[in-house]
Design a protein around this motif. Structure first.
Motif, PDB file in Angstrom:
ATOM      1  N   LEU A  17       0.874  -1.178   0.000  1.00  0.00           N
ATOM      2  CA  LEU A  17       0.000   0.000   0.000  1.00  0.00           C
ATOM      3  C   LEU A  17       0.908   1.225   0.000  1.00  0.00           C
ATOM      4  CD1 LEU A  17      -2.522  -0.998   2.808  1.00  0.00           C
ATOM      5  CD2 LEU A  17      -2.952  -0.955   0.359  1.00  0.00           C
ATOM      6  N   PRO A  18       0.453   2.313  -0.590  1.00  0.00           N
ATOM      7  CA  PRO A  18       1.268   3.529  -0.472  1.00  0.00           C
ATOM      8  C   PRO A  18       1.235   3.995   0.976  1.00  0.00           C
ATOM      9  CG  PRO A  18      -0.833   4.026  -1.529  1.00  0.00           C
ATOM     10  CD  PRO A  18      -0.792   2.542  -1.330  1.00  0.00           C
ATOM     11  N   ASN A  19       2.364   4.448   1.517  1.00  0.00           N
ATOM     12  CA  ASN A  19       2.312   4.986   2.874  1.00  0.00           C
ATOM     13  C   ASN A  19       2.117   6.508   2.800  1.00  0.00           C
ATOM     14  OD1 ASN A  19       4.836   6.152   2.439  1.00  0.00           O
ATOM     15  ND2 ASN A  19       5.920   4.441   3.394  1.00  0.00           N
ATOM     16  N   MET A  20       1.960   7.134   3.959  1.00  0.00           N
ATOM     17  CA  MET A  20       1.629   8.563   3.978  1.00  0.00           C
ATOM     18  C   MET A  20       2.733   9.413   3.344  1.00  0.00           C
ATOM     19  SD  MET A  20      -1.300   8.849   5.088  1.00  0.00           S
ATOM     20  CE  MET A  20      -2.026   7.248   4.977  1.00  0.00           C
ATOM     21  N   MET A  21       3.982   9.022   3.574  1.00  0.00           N
ATOM     22  CA  MET A  21       5.082   9.776   2.996  1.00  0.00           C
ATOM     23  C   MET A  21       5.050   9.668   1.468  1.00  0.00           C
ATOM     24  SD  MET A  21       5.471   9.113   6.193  1.00  0.00           S
ATOM     25  CE  MET A  21       6.162   7.548   6.690  1.00  0.00           C
ATOM     26  N   ILE A  37       2.381   9.208  -0.342  1.00  0.00           N
ATOM     27  CA  ILE A  37       1.251  10.009  -0.825  1.00  0.00           C
ATOM     28  C   ILE A  37       1.645  11.486  -0.886  1.00  0.00           C
ATOM     29  CG2 ILE A  37      -1.084  10.807  -0.242  1.00  0.00           C
ATOM     30  CD1 ILE A  37      -1.626   7.939   0.850  1.00  0.00           C
ATOM     31  N   VAL A  78      -5.381   8.974   0.729  1.00  0.00           N
ATOM     32  CA  VAL A  78      -5.353   8.587   2.148  1.00  0.00           C
ATOM     33  C   VAL A  78      -6.555   7.688   2.451  1.00  0.00           C
ATOM     34  CG1 VAL A  78      -5.646   9.454   4.504  1.00  0.00           C
ATOM     35  CG2 VAL A  78      -4.036  10.579   2.962  1.00  0.00           C
ATOM     36  N   GLU A 102      -8.299   5.829   0.368  1.00  0.00           N
ATOM     37  CA  GLU A 102      -8.134   4.546  -0.326  1.00  0.00           C
ATOM     38  C   GLU A 102      -7.139   3.668   0.421  1.00  0.00           C
ATOM     39  OE1 GLU A 102      -8.017   5.062  -4.752  1.00  0.00           O
ATOM     40  OE2 GLU A 102      -6.144   3.964  -4.517  1.00  0.00           O
ATOM     41  N   MET A 103      -6.036   4.304   0.852  1.00  0.00           N
ATOM     42  CA  MET A 103      -4.995   3.550   1.532  1.00  0.00           C
ATOM     43  C   MET A 103      -5.475   3.034   2.895  1.00  0.00           C
ATOM     44  SD  MET A 103      -2.809   4.148   4.183  1.00  0.00           S
ATOM     45  CE  MET A 103      -1.393   3.285   4.790  1.00  0.00           C
ATOM     46  N   LYS A 153      -8.498   2.503   3.898  1.00  0.00           N
ATOM     47  CA  LYS A 153      -9.520   1.475   3.686  1.00  0.00           C
ATOM     48  C   LYS A 153      -8.837   0.143   3.367  1.00  0.00           C
ATOM     49  CE  LYS A 153     -13.809   0.971   1.069  1.00  0.00           C
ATOM     50  NZ  LYS A 153     -13.722  -0.025   0.023  1.00  0.00           N
ATOM     51  N   SER A 154      -7.879   0.180   2.464  1.00  0.00           N
ATOM     52  CA  SER A 154      -7.163  -1.052   2.102  1.00  0.00           C
ATOM     53  C   SER A 154      -6.391  -1.591   3.305  1.00  0.00           C
ATOM     54  CB  SER A 154      -6.168  -0.795   0.970  1.00  0.00           C
ATOM     55  OG  SER A 154      -6.834  -0.312  -0.153  1.00  0.00           O
ATOM     56  N   PHE A 155      -5.782  -0.682   4.074  1.00  0.00           N
ATOM     57  CA  PHE A 155      -5.032  -1.113   5.262  1.00  0.00           C
ATOM     58  C   PHE A 155      -5.960  -1.833   6.238  1.00  0.00           C
ATOM     59  CE2 PHE A 155      -3.526  -0.563   9.588  1.00  0.00           C
ATOM     60  CZ  PHE A 155      -2.192  -0.947   9.498  1.00  0.00           C
ATOM     61  N   GLU A 172      -8.811  -3.263   5.647  1.00  0.00           N
ATOM     62  CA  GLU A 172      -9.303  -4.538   5.092  1.00  0.00           C
ATOM     63  C   GLU A 172      -8.238  -5.622   5.163  1.00  0.00           C
ATOM     64  OE1 GLU A 172     -10.572  -3.406   1.198  1.00  0.00           O
ATOM     65  OE2 GLU A 172     -12.471  -2.572   1.936  1.00  0.00           O
ATOM     66  N   LYS A 173      -6.988  -5.219   4.944  1.00  0.00           N
ATOM     67  CA  LYS A 173      -5.901  -6.195   4.863  1.00  0.00           C
ATOM     68  C   LYS A 173      -5.334  -6.548   6.244  1.00  0.00           C
ATOM     69  CE  LYS A 173      -1.440  -6.437   2.589  1.00  0.00           C
ATOM     70  NZ  LYS A 173      -0.420  -5.640   1.928  1.00  0.00           N
ATOM     71  N   GLU A 226       4.419   2.199  10.734  1.00  0.00           N
ATOM     72  CA  GLU A 226       5.229   2.043   9.506  1.00  0.00           C
ATOM     73  C   GLU A 226       4.590   2.754   8.318  1.00  0.00           C
ATOM     74  OE1 GLU A 226       5.745  -2.113   8.566  1.00  0.00           O
ATOM     75  OE2 GLU A 226       6.495  -2.501  10.585  1.00  0.00           O
ATOM     76  N   MET A 227       3.273   2.709   8.254  1.00  0.00           N
ATOM     77  CA  MET A 227       2.577   3.312   7.111  1.00  0.00           C
ATOM     78  C   MET A 227       2.363   4.816   7.284  1.00  0.00           C
ATOM     79  SD  MET A 227       2.300   0.710   5.223  1.00  0.00           S
ATOM     80  CE  MET A 227       1.309   1.256   3.859  1.00  0.00           C
ATOM     81  N   GLY A 228       2.779   5.349   8.425  1.00  0.00           N
ATOM     82  CA  GLY A 228       2.615   6.786   8.653  1.00  0.00           C
ATOM     83  C   GLY A 228       1.230   7.152   9.154  1.00  0.00           C
ATOM     84  N   LEU A 229       0.483   6.175   9.671  1.00  0.00           N
ATOM     85  CA  LEU A 229      -0.894   6.441  10.104  1.00  0.00           C
ATOM     86  C   LEU A 229      -0.985   6.992  11.528  1.00  0.00           C
ATOM     87  CD1 LEU A 229      -2.607   3.296   8.535  1.00  0.00           C
ATOM     88  CD2 LEU A 229      -3.158   5.665   7.983  1.00  0.00           C
TER      89      LEU A 229
END
Lengths: 258, 385
Positions: free
Chosen positions: A186-190, A192, B12, B14-15, B17-19, B21-22, B47-50
């Motif tokens: 998945l694309p991460n926030m950075m 994006i 954001v 889309e990501m 939502k996918s995160f 779900e996965k 890790e994903m910046g969330l």
């Protein structure tokens, strides 16, 4: 290494398909990157990471302005730059026309390898990538499940009836991705945040050296229809021992599966 | 006025939502059943910046603000309400408050691990006899020159026993009160004298840990005092005005989940020869849910927009929280009716929605408290901050 990924924007696979005026109605439907193209992007990103500094991924698509969204998502995943071939003359383009337009756009792009999805989940024709390879005069291998390269030759694995085959193909080559090749990130926030400053070049047909007449579709779609709704099942009432003979009869005579 | 997403906000959404779900959806049922907090989900969020909303990149922030944050939190909470706490617990609670009130050393030490997901965060005000009346807390920190000694206990602390870094509000003046509270940063892994007791029996939020914290002569270094001594109350109110967005967004997301589930079920379930969605009484239920859900989400976005633009937002935050909580409880209640008997079984998530919805009316300011904030500001008794 210069890596190219071909991408198509498709309907979300969970979208409810509505047909109106003989066409699939795109109103209100969420658009996504074709899932098989996500495998292609992931493989390109993995290759780029393995190659280190100096490698670059260009992602290319043909479509309307809305296809910019799919390109931005690919850039957010880590691709470096993108090209959108967009022209009114491509409305209703068939696979041949789309391939001609994309191949023309690639004439100005350096590439050592091109990845694409095996098929697009909307029309499932599986033609564009191999047609692009043909137009560019490079070899192609479809539906790959494993990929390695030493920089001049790619060694790929594809599933065949009863086993796998391993193919060595000289680069540059077109490789199309099968499900199982990898797990797309998945694309991460950075990613994006960075995506908006990465190049997105929009080209019409003239910009890729083509005229509308060069890409006139070679076939016409007569009609589009939805699959026949699944009919309700039959429930046999009664004790198992009593209903078994009837079940066997139905499976044999009506369903014809035994 | 623009009701559309920017390109980044769309990505954001889309990501996230996918995160969800996965990484979250596959574990919801088993973690609910086992009352299990899946720590690795927080690491993955980091890790994903969330976890880095409205925070500078030098501390690991993601460069995005409130609008993007509520968009992401909404998608995550829609899948599993328990996980809505992660953004408040790490980012809007401790990290953002340390950024606002902390020293450079505190910022460098505590913010990066909270945003990367390396550390779990928490914040603690409530005590057994001090809830809405924050100023009435009794837990005390005694100044011993080089350090403080903390004694007392905290109740109903989200993530209390799983957290590594937490803010704890305590009295630093005899008698406490709003002018006698201070805020401390607690390094839970390196502080002796803290017993952390899980509260396992609770109505909902089964995958989000809740704890009682008992401090017995716990020594906290002076450099862990956040902001000036006795200024903890305004710090706490400032923090709550941020963390409450987690409640408001989580509640709006729960109502959306209940609505989406009910719509799918009403289209699928057949009675009297047609889908139950064709019956006007069911349509009235769906319409009520849709109206309230949409209104709740607009209130959430408006409050987020005010925060993003650094404008006064306390009243709008309270309105968003108050209304979203009502919408969530009502939607969960209606969903149970739409699903009928199946809603009452564990086969469908109606029970979880209803259990989880009830938390929102209590956490981070009861609905009564938010009603008084909305009215108090409207009547001119207090400014909108």
């Amino acid at each position: 290494m210069n890596i190219v990924v071909l991408l198509k924007q498709t309907f979300d696979t969970e979208a409810k398909i509505v047909i109106s005026g003989g066409k699939v109605d795109p109103t209100g439907v969420t658009l996504v990157i074709n899932p098989y193209d996500e495998f292609a992007i992931e493989e390109a990103l993995t290759l780029k990471e393995a190659q280190g500094e100096g490698s670059e991924i260009t992602v290319v698509t043909a479509g309307g302005d809305v296809a910019e969204q799919a390109l931005r998502t690919a850039l957010a995943m880590g691709c470096d730059k993108s090209i959108l071939v967009s022209d009114e003359a491509l409305d209703g383009a068939d696979e041949w026309a789309a391939a001609e337009a994309v191949a023309a756009a690639l004439k100005d792009v350096e590439y050592d390898i091109i990845f694409a999805g095996r098929i697009a989940v909307d029309d499932a024709s599986g033609q564009v990538a191999v047609r692009v390879a043909e137009a560019l005069g490079i070899p192609s291998v479809s539906s790959i499940l494993k990929f390695e390269t030493d920089g001049t030759v790619a060694t790929v694995t594809r599933e065949i009836d009863g086993g796998n085959e391993i193919i060595e193909v000289p680069l540059p080559a077109m490789l199309t991705a099968q499900k199982g090749l990898n797990e797309p990130r998945l694309p991460n926030m950075m990613g994006i945040m960075k995506a908006k400053s990465k190049p997105l070049e929009k080209k019409d047909l003239a910009a890729v050296g083509k005229a509308a007449g060069d890409v006139a579709a070679k076939f016409v779609i007569d009609s589009v229809s939805l699959p026949t709704p699944r009919e309700a099942g039959t429930i046999l009432k009664g004790e198992a021992a009593e209903t078994a003979p009837e079940l066997v009869r139905l499976l044999h005579e009506e369903a014809k599966v035994i | 006025m623009d009701f559309g997403f920017t390109e980044e906000q769309r990505m954001v959404q889309e990501m996230a939502k996918s995160f969800a779900e996965k990484e979250i959806a596959p574990y919801v049922e088993q973690d609910e059943e086992n009352h299990y907090y899946r720590r690795e989900i927080l690491s993955k969020m980091g890790e994903m910046g969330l976890l880095g909303w409205s925070m500078p990149e030098e501390y690991g922030g993601n460069g995005m603000g409130w609008m993007e944050a509520v968009t992401a939190l909404y998608e995550i909470a829609k899948v599993h309400t328990s996980w809505r706490l992660s953004i408040s617990g790490n980012c809007w609670g401790p990290a953002m408050t340390i950024l606002e009130y902390g020293t450079d050393e505190q910022k460098k030490k505590f913010i990066p691990p909270l945003l990367s997901g390396e550390a779990v965060g928490s914040f603690a005000m409530t005590e057994a006899n001090s809830g809405s009346d924050v100023g009435s807390m009794k837990m005390f920190a005694e100044d011993k020159g080089s350090h403080y000694v903390l004694n007392g206990s905290k109740m109903w602390i989200s993530g209390g026993h799983t957290s590594d870094i937490g803010l704890v509000y305590v009295c630093t003046e005899e008698g406490g009160g709003p002018k006698g509270l201070s805020c401390f940063i607690i390094d839970y892994n390196n502080t002796e004298g803290i017993e952390r007791i899980p509260i396992n029996k609770k109505v909902g939020m089964w995958s989000a840990p809740t704890s009682e914290l008992v401090f017995e002569n716990a020594q906290v270094p002076k450099e862990n005092l956040l902001g000036p001594v006795n200024k903890g109350f305004p710090i706490c109110m400032w923090m709550l005005n941020n963390t409450r967005m987690g409640c408001a967004t989580g509640a709006a997301a729960l109502s959306a989940a209940a609505l989406e589930g009910s719509v799918a079920y009403a289209n699928e379930r057949t009675q009297f020869g047609q889908p139950i969605g064709k019956f006007q009484l069911v349509q009235a239920q769906i319409a009520e849910m849709k109206l309230e859900d949409d209104a709740a989400l607009q209130l959430v976005y408006r409050a987020a927009w005010l925060k993003q633009n650094k404008m006064p937002s306390q009243q709008q935050t309270s309105m968003a929280k108050l209304y979203s909580c009502k919408a969530a409880v009502n939607a969960a209640n209606i969903a149970m009716k739409v699903y009928g008997s199946y809603g009452y079984s564990d086969e469908y998530p109606c029970g979880r929605w209803l259990r989880d919805a009830k938390q929102f009316e209590t956490l981070e300011g009861t609905s009564n408290i938010h009603t008084t904030i909305v009215a108090g500001i409207e009547l001119g008794y207090q400014p909108n901050r």
